[in-house]
Design a protein around this motif. Structure first.
Motif, PDB file in Angstrom:
ATOM      1  N   PRO A  99      12.485   8.052   0.346  1.00 36.58           N
ATOM      2  CA  PRO A  99      12.271   7.235   1.529  1.00 36.58           C
ATOM      3  C   PRO A  99      12.645   7.994   2.785  1.00 36.58           C
ATOM      4  O   PRO A  99      13.442   8.912   2.756  1.00 36.58           O
ATOM      5  CB  PRO A  99      13.232   6.057   1.314  1.00 36.58           C
ATOM      6  N   GLU A 100      12.055   7.582   3.905  1.00 36.59           N
ATOM      7  CA  GLU A 100      12.358   8.228   5.172  1.00 36.59           C
ATOM      8  C   GLU A 100      13.551   7.555   5.826  1.00 36.59           C
ATOM      9  O   GLU A 100      13.746   6.354   5.720  1.00 36.59           O
ATOM     10  CB  GLU A 100      11.154   8.106   6.125  1.00 36.59           C
ATOM     11  N   ALA A 101      14.349   8.342   6.505  1.00 34.50           N
ATOM     12  CA  ALA A 101      15.419   7.784   7.303  1.00 34.50           C
ATOM     13  C   ALA A 101      14.825   7.230   8.589  1.00 34.50           C
ATOM     14  O   ALA A 101      13.653   7.401   8.889  1.00 34.50           O
ATOM     15  CB  ALA A 101      16.453   8.862   7.633  1.00 34.50           C
ATOM     16  N   ALA A 102      15.662   6.525   9.334  1.00 34.69           N
ATOM     17  CA  ALA A 102      15.199   5.960  10.605  1.00 34.69           C
ATOM     18  C   ALA A 102      14.786   7.094  11.531  1.00 34.69           C
ATOM     19  O   ALA A 102      15.580   7.977  11.825  1.00 34.69           O
ATOM     20  CB  ALA A 102      16.320   5.143  11.246  1.00 34.69           C
ATOM     21  N   PRO A 103      13.542   7.130  11.979  1.00 36.38           N
ATOM     22  CA  PRO A 103      13.081   8.251  12.800  1.00 36.38           C
ATOM     23  C   PRO A 103      13.606   8.184  14.208  1.00 36.38           C
ATOM     24  O   PRO A 103      13.839   7.121  14.748  1.00 36.38           O
ATOM     25  CB  PRO A 103      11.549   8.068  12.770  1.00 36.38           C
ATOM     26  N   ASP A 104      13.764   9.331  14.829  1.00 35.28           N
ATOM     27  CA  ASP A 104      14.203   9.405  16.224  1.00 35.28           C
ATOM     28  C   ASP A 104      13.037   9.460  17.183  1.00 35.28           C
ATOM     29  O   ASP A 104      13.150   9.071  18.327  1.00 35.28           O
ATOM     30  CB  ASP A 104      15.086  10.653  16.435  1.00 35.28           C
ATOM     31  N   GLU A 162       0.838  -1.190   0.000  1.00 38.88           N
ATOM     32  CA  GLU A 162       0.000   0.000   0.000  1.00 38.88           C
ATOM     33  C   GLU A 162       0.878   1.246   0.000  1.00 38.88           C
ATOM     34  O   GLU A 162       2.056   1.187   0.373  1.00 38.88           O
ATOM     35  CB  GLU A 162      -0.903  -0.007   1.238  1.00 38.88           C
ATOM     36  N   PRO A 163       0.334   2.386  -0.421  1.00 38.48           N
ATOM     37  CA  PRO A 163       1.122   3.634  -0.382  1.00 38.48           C
ATOM     38  C   PRO A 163       1.646   3.913   1.020  1.00 38.48           C
ATOM     39  O   PRO A 163       0.944   3.727   2.012  1.00 38.48           O
ATOM     40  CB  PRO A 163       0.102   4.699  -0.816  1.00 38.48           C
ATOM     41  N   GLY A 164       2.902   4.354   1.079  1.00 41.32           N
ATOM     42  CA  GLY A 164       3.510   4.671   2.366  1.00 41.32           C
ATOM     43  C   GLY A 164       4.286   3.521   2.976  1.00 41.32           C
ATOM     44  O   GLY A 164       4.847   3.684   4.062  1.00 41.32           O
ATOM     45  N   TRP A 165       4.352   2.389   2.287  1.00 38.45           N
ATOM     46  CA  TRP A 165       5.091   1.227   2.794  1.00 38.45           C
ATOM     47  C   TRP A 165       6.241   0.895   1.844  1.00 38.45           C
ATOM     48  O   TRP A 165       6.099   0.966   0.626  1.00 38.45           O
ATOM     49  CB  TRP A 165       4.189   0.003   2.890  1.00 38.45           C
ATOM     50  N   THR A 166       7.389   0.502   2.417  1.00 35.97           N
ATOM     51  CA  THR A 166       8.414  -0.129   1.596  1.00 35.97           C
ATOM     52  C   THR A 166       8.037  -1.602   1.433  1.00 35.97           C
ATOM     53  O   THR A 166       7.314  -2.175   2.262  1.00 35.97           O
ATOM     54  CB  THR A 166       9.803  -0.036   2.256  1.00 35.97           C
ATOM     55  N   GLY A 167       8.527  -2.209   0.364  1.00 35.36           N
ATOM     56  CA  GLY A 167       8.125  -3.578   0.052  1.00 35.36           C
ATOM     57  C   GLY A 167       8.480  -4.587   1.128  1.00 35.36           C
ATOM     58  O   GLY A 167       7.667  -5.435   1.504  1.00 35.36           O
ATOM     59  N   LYS A 168       9.703  -4.499   1.664  1.00 33.75           N
ATOM     60  CA  LYS A 168      10.124  -5.470   2.669  1.00 33.75           C
ATOM     61  C   LYS A 168       9.261  -5.370   3.917  1.00 33.75           C
ATOM     62  O   LYS A 168       8.816  -6.390   4.471  1.00 33.75           O
ATOM     63  CB  LYS A 168      11.596  -5.263   3.036  1.00 33.75           C
ATOM     64  N   LEU A 169       9.003  -4.152   4.390  1.00 39.63           N
ATOM     65  CA  LEU A 169       8.225  -3.996   5.611  1.00 39.63           C
ATOM     66  C   LEU A 169       6.768  -4.391   5.395  1.00 39.63           C
ATOM     67  O   LEU A 169       6.109  -4.874   6.325  1.00 39.63           O
ATOM     68  CB  LEU A 169       8.333  -2.567   6.130  1.00 39.63           C
ATOM     69  N   TRP A 170       6.261  -4.205   4.197  1.00 42.21           N
ATOM     70  CA  TRP A 170       4.918  -4.675   3.871  1.00 42.21           C
ATOM     71  C   TRP A 170       4.859  -6.202   3.990  1.00 42.21           C
ATOM     72  O   TRP A 170       3.898  -6.765   4.545  1.00 42.21           O
ATOM     73  CB  TRP A 170       4.547  -4.223   2.463  1.00 42.21           C
ATOM     74  N   ALA A 171       5.903  -6.874   3.495  1.00 38.91           N
ATOM     75  CA  ALA A 171       5.968  -8.333   3.599  1.00 38.91           C
ATOM     76  C   ALA A 171       6.113  -8.772   5.056  1.00 38.91           C
ATOM     77  O   ALA A 171       5.487  -9.738   5.497  1.00 38.91           O
ATOM     78  CB  ALA A 171       7.125  -8.867   2.759  1.00 38.91           C
ATOM     79  N   ARG A 197       7.028   2.263   8.774  1.00 38.47           N
ATOM     80  CA  ARG A 197       6.678   1.561   7.542  1.00 38.47           C
ATOM     81  C   ARG A 197       7.352   2.122   6.301  1.00 38.47           C
ATOM     82  O   ARG A 197       7.424   1.443   5.278  1.00 38.47           O
ATOM     83  CB  ARG A 197       5.160   1.566   7.337  1.00 38.47           C
ATOM     84  N   GLN A 198       7.851   3.367   6.344  1.00 40.94           N
ATOM     85  CA  GLN A 198       8.525   3.938   5.178  1.00 40.94           C
ATOM     86  C   GLN A 198      10.047   3.863   5.281  1.00 40.94           C
ATOM     87  O   GLN A 198      10.742   4.291   4.362  1.00 40.94           O
ATOM     88  CB  GLN A 198       8.125   5.406   5.006  1.00 40.94           C
ATOM     89  N   ALA A 199      10.563   3.327   6.365  1.00 36.48           N
ATOM     90  CA  ALA A 199      12.011   3.360   6.590  1.00 36.48           C
ATOM     91  C   ALA A 199      12.744   2.427   5.628  1.00 36.48           C
ATOM     92  O   ALA A 199      12.357   1.280   5.428  1.00 36.48           O
ATOM     93  CB  ALA A 199      12.324   2.966   8.029  1.00 36.48           C
ATOM     94  N   VAL A 200      13.806   2.942   5.029  1.00 38.52           N
ATOM     95  CA  VAL A 200      14.688   2.116   4.222  1.00 38.52           C
ATOM     96  C   VAL A 200      15.672   1.379   5.134  1.00 38.52           C
ATOM     97  O   VAL A 200      15.984   0.208   4.926  1.00 38.52           O
ATOM     98  CB  VAL A 200      15.438   2.983   3.186  1.00 38.52           C
ATOM     99  N   ILE A 201      16.147   2.070   6.163  1.00 38.94           N
ATOM    100  CA  ILE A 201      17.049   1.447   7.134  1.00 38.94           C
ATOM    101  C   ILE A 201      16.167   0.883   8.248  1.00 38.94           C
ATOM    102  O   ILE A 201      16.108   1.395   9.367  1.00 38.94           O
ATOM    103  CB  ILE A 201      18.080   2.465   7.656  1.00 38.94           C
ATOM    104  N   ASP A 202      15.469  -0.191   7.934  1.00 36.10           N
ATOM    105  CA  ASP A 202      14.415  -0.673   8.815  1.00 36.10           C
ATOM    106  C   ASP A 202      14.937  -1.307  10.085  1.00 36.10           C
ATOM    107  O   ASP A 202      14.265  -1.294  11.118  1.00 36.10           O
ATOM    108  CB  ASP A 202      13.538  -1.684   8.062  1.00 36.10           C
ATOM    109  N   ASP A 203      16.159  -1.882  10.051  1.00 33.24           N
ATOM    110  CA  ASP A 203      16.659  -2.545  11.255  1.00 33.24           C
ATOM    111  C   ASP A 203      16.962  -1.543  12.364  1.00 33.24           C
ATOM    112  O   ASP A 203      16.631  -1.767  13.534  1.00 33.24           O
ATOM    113  CB  ASP A 203      17.885  -3.400  10.947  1.00 33.24           C
ATOM    114  N   VAL A 204      17.575  -0.423  12.003  1.00 30.64           N
ATOM    115  CA  VAL A 204      17.843   0.614  13.001  1.00 30.64           C
ATOM    116  C   VAL A 204      16.529   1.199  13.517  1.00 30.64           C
ATOM    117  O   VAL A 204      16.360   1.439  14.723  1.00 30.64           O
ATOM    118  CB  VAL A 204      18.730   1.725  12.409  1.00 30.64           C
ATOM    119  N   SER A 205      15.580   1.410  12.616  1.00 30.34           N
ATOM    120  CA  SER A 205      14.279   1.946  13.022  1.00 30.34           C
ATOM    121  C   SER A 205      13.575   0.999  13.986  1.00 30.34           C
ATOM    122  O   SER A 205      12.947   1.437  14.960  1.00 30.34           O
ATOM    123  CB  SER A 205      13.405   2.173  11.790  1.00 30.34           C
TER     124      SER A 205
END
Length: 412
Positions: free
Chosen positions: A406-411, A133-142, A252-260
């Motif tokens: 894409p969004e960076a890992a948010p603080d 869906e809009p606002g999601w990266t593919g990996k996090l959607w999965a 859900r938009q983070a590219v660096i999802d592990d840090v997020s």
């Protein structure tokens, strides 16, 4: 002193601080708790009774249940080397695997079912969530879809692992032991990446070295610490913690999802641990420099929050810390600037010394350590290229998908 000598002095001072004041990032002794001792700062986490072994005290072992979630997009090339290692996990409790086929075009889902039928082992469910869906990266959607499927079975833990990660047969067991014995909510291991080719040997160890420099493992593992990071290829997470931290909806938009993810867990009061893996390996090959370049550049500018000022500071910092020492040494040898030469040599020596442990971890020649300035220069170029791609609208690209902003890992 000359200008180059003064800059070399700054570089040497920076290396003194990095070596002693940045959480001893260069050390490689942060290994899985339970195998080689307690996590992070000694036994600060305390310990809990170890889960009972099968047959111990004549009772059934109260091992927690685990659901393994594997997001996979066009992974048919690596799946035969990774999925059987999950299917063959020796685990005393209930465990099952949920592989989420994220719109693959190479038969990933079908191959996963064939491998399950061939090897047996843990139960495997293969599912597909459709396009994100809009606002999601593919990996996090999965991952979201996989967690939803897993939660229907009420597991105590979730193991989030990438499709290119191969596990030794007792990997799951030891991850759970570490979480239970030390009361951890998230246990993550940085998988040992492949270093078969010449470019892999030059670039890959530095990738782990730079990551640890940004996120010193000792600081991450310190109870109550503020630094948070994880390695997305292997993350064991308590299900209740995932729900409390809203994994992965919160980022859900983070590219660096592990840090997020690690930041979300820590914000929710969770205890996290990150270390180097001994028996968890990535089987994905990066035979060409172009392959490694894409791996780094797709997320480098996102790490800088798409901030031009941070980009300039990063480029300047890399130049002063990594490139000035050899330049200053050359100024001393060929230009007669003795002060610059001595300061440059000293800074380069400290740099080289801090790189040796990671080369030992990867079982590579220690003669490669003085080449770190060359590798750092390549990373500098990759970072600049990441910014250029972002402003050209190509952003982070992976497996046929492009995330322009894409969004960076948010603080927060």
């Amino acid at each position: 002193m000359s200008a180059i000598a003064w800059i070399a002095a700054v570089s040497l001072a920076a290396w003194g601080w990095l070596a002693l004041g940045q959480g001893f990032f260069w050390r490689t002794d942060q290994r899985l708790p339970g195998r080689s001792g307690p996590p992070g700062a000694g036994d600060a986490y305390g310990s809990r009774p170890r889960p009972k072994e099968p047959g111990e005290d004549g009772a059934e072992p109260p091992w927690p249940s685990v659901a393994v979630v594997v997001p996979a997009r066009d992974e048919a090339a690596v799946l035969p080397a990774s999925l059987p290692s999950l299917l063959s996990q020796v685990y005393p409790g209930r465990a099952e695997i949920f592989l989420v086929d994220d719109g693959s075009s190479d038969g990933t889902g079908l191959l996963a079912r064939e491998l399950s039928a061939r090897y047996g082992g843990l139960p495997l469910t293969v599912a597909s969530p459709g396009e994100p869906e809009p606002g999601w990266t593919g990996k996090l959607w999965a991952v979201r879809h996989g967690i939803a499927l897993a939660r229907a079975h009420e597991p105590d833990f979730l193991l989030l692992t990438d499709a290119d990660i191969a596990h030794e047969p007792d990997s799951l067991r030891e991850l759970v032991v570490a979480a239970e014995v030390y009361g951890l909510d998230m246990v993550s291991q940085m998988a040992r990446l492949r270093v078969a080719g010449a470019w892999e040997k030059l670039v890959v160890p530095a990738f782990v070295y730079f990551f640890a420099q940004l996120y010193p493992f000792r600081r991450i593992n310190r109870p109550g610490g503020r630094t948070a990071a994880a390695a997305g290829g292997c993350v064991l997470l308590r299900t209740e913690t995932a729900v409390r931290a809203r994994v992965p909806e919160a980022f859900r938009q983070a590219v660096i999802d592990d840090v997020s993810m690690a930041r979300a867990v820590r914000r929710g009061g969770g205890r996290i641990w990150l270390g180097l893996a001994d028996r968890v390996d990535s089987v994905r090959p990066y035979p060409r420099l172009a392959d490694l370049w894409r791996m780094v550049s797709r997320s480098a500018y996102a790490q800088l929050r798409h901030n031009p000022l941070l980009l300039l500071l990063t480029v300047a910092g890399l130049a002063v810390v990594y490139l000035v020492p050899p330049v200053a040494l050359c100024a001393g040898v060929f230009g007669g600037d003795r002060a610059a030469g001595l300061l440059g040599l000293a800074a380069w020596a400290v740099m080289t010394g801090t790189y040796i442990p990671i080369l030992r971890y990867y079982r590579l020649s220690l003669w490669q350590a003085p080449l770190l300035p060359l590798t750092a220069f390549l990373y500098l170029l990759m970072t600049v290229d990441s910014a250029v791609r972002h402003y050209r609208g190509r952003g982070a690209a992976w497996k046929g998908r492009t995330y322009a902003r894409p969004e960076a890992a948010p603080d927060r």
